[in-house]
Design an enzyme around this catalytic site. Sequence first.
Site, PDB file in Angstrom:
ATOM      1  N   CYS A  18       0.858  -1.193   0.000  1.00 47.88           N
ATOM      2  CA  CYS A  18       0.000   0.000   0.000  1.00 47.88           C
ATOM      3  C   CYS A  18       0.886   1.232   0.000  1.00 47.88           C
ATOM      4  CB  CYS A  18      -0.950  -0.033   1.200  1.00 47.88           C
ATOM      5  SG  CYS A  18      -0.285  -0.742   2.714  1.00 47.88           S
ATOM      6  N   GLY A  52      -7.548  -5.192   4.406  1.00 52.62           N
ATOM      7  CA  GLY A  52      -6.771  -4.470   3.412  1.00 52.62           C
ATOM      8  C   GLY A  52      -5.536  -3.862   4.040  1.00 52.62           C
ATOM      9  N   CYS A  53      -5.015  -2.829   3.435  1.00 54.07           N
ATOM     10  CA  CYS A  53      -3.813  -2.166   3.945  1.00 54.07           C
ATOM     11  C   CYS A  53      -4.024  -1.752   5.404  1.00 54.07           C
ATOM     12  CB  CYS A  53      -3.507  -0.943   3.094  1.00 54.07           C
ATOM     13  SG  CYS A  53      -2.101   0.016   3.689  1.00 54.07           S
ATOM     14  N   PHE A  54      -3.094  -2.123   6.255  1.00 50.52           N
ATOM     15  CA  PHE A  54      -3.300  -1.865   7.688  1.00 50.52           C
ATOM     16  C   PHE A  54      -3.218  -0.395   8.066  1.00 50.52           C
ATOM     17  CE2 PHE A  54       1.145  -4.076   8.226  1.00 50.52           C
ATOM     18  CZ  PHE A  54       1.783  -3.089   7.477  1.00 50.52           C
TER      19      PHE A  54
END
Length: 227
Positions: A18, A52-54
């Site tokens: 990300c 998803g992206c943390f």
Amino acid sequence: MKPLFPIAAALGLALAGCQQPAAAAESYFEAPAPARIAKETGGLKVAVFAGGCFWGVEGVFSHTKGVKRAVSGYHGGNAATANYKATNSGVTGHAEAVRVVYDPKIVRYDELLQIFFSVVADPTLKNRQGPDVGSQYRAALVPMSAEQRAVASAYLDQMQKSGKWDRPIVTEIEKYRKFYPAEGYHQDFMAKNPRHGYIQRWDKPKVAALQRFFPEHYRASYLRDHK
């Protein structure tokens, strides 16, 4: 889905992590209020969410009242591959995840689930969220107690039957393995990098949606505690 709060963005394929703004339209809306209320007593509780992206998952929970700690990390694989480079291969079993410590007297687990599926994760997407593609970006719930598991299972079933989503719910409940905190530069990433292109396009709108849909749960200040 029946979006209430469309956020314009661009269309993108798989990214190397990300790290770049990408493209597609994303919408936020209020998931149904949970019918099964969490009954948790005895002080602070812990739960793990993959969505998803943390960066964005951590960002939303860091702006949620009652959350005492939000740590970005990896869950599902082993220690040898619990790092950003290996996880981005998509073959380690890890998902980018966030370990959330919360006070159930202020925000219950079922309320965290409603927030998660309203403004963080699309439960109809398999092995992807937003612009990010791969099993490491899957949406998953990782309960840490029998009560959390029961609440999570009931809510996924309720979501499936609600008719609010146009596609089947594919988010799964995963058994807890070990959670590995991510590298230091990932912690508090949104707070440290507010002008980052990815944050601007994908994650700040999530926090704005939290404020709009859940004003009673929104905390204006960003919680900085990832120990």
